[in-house]
Design an enzyme around this catalytic site. Structure first.
Site: not given
Length: 146
Positions: A11, A30, A75, A81-84, A86, A88, A90
């Protein structure tokens, strides 16, 4: 010559959404990331850079939001709890007495995440903020590092 975009996996991230950079990291507002690098796959330099960046950004956000402390929540992948998958961090500015017991923030985060997952399919129903909203927030935070 200024940078138009940053590469995040496959991306392109508009440079206007990025408010802080190091040679190994950039901090953005975001987006729905699709990077597939896991914490265990990071090099020692990348791990150090990630934590030093979180510390520096956190210090500025703590002042900006008139917080008394920070909670840093890393995370890493679908088990977090991530769908992909990676990695990062918070950065959550905290204020005195925001929870009766400081550790209650983790339970609150878990509850909110479960409620959100029950309510919507994040990939289909969640609406990202507009580019203008992201740029405005990034500009506010970028000014903290000038």
């Amino acid at each position: 010559m200024s940078i138009e975009y940053y590469q995040f996996g496959p991306h392109k991230i508009d440079a206007k959404d990025v408010f802080y950079t190091t040679p190994l990291s950039f901090v953005m507002v975001n987006l729905r990331p699709r990077e597939v690098k896991r914490f265990a796959d990071l090099t020692a330099d990348e791990i150090c850079d990630l934590w030093l960046t979180a510390r520096k950004v956190g210090r500025q956000l703590e002042v900006y939001h008139k917080a008394s402390s920070l909670t840093l929540n890393i995370q890493d992948g679908p088990q977090a709890g991530q769908s992909v998958p990676h990695v990062h961090i918070h950065i959550v500015p905290r204020k005195e007495s925001d929870f009766e017991n400081n550790d209650e923030i983790y339970d609150a985060l878990d509850v909110k995440e479960k409620e959100l997952k029950k309510k919507l399919d994040l990939d289909e129903e969640r609406k990202d903020r507009s580019p203008e909203e992201r740029i405005q927030e990034a500009n506010e935070y970028r000014s903290l590092f000038l």
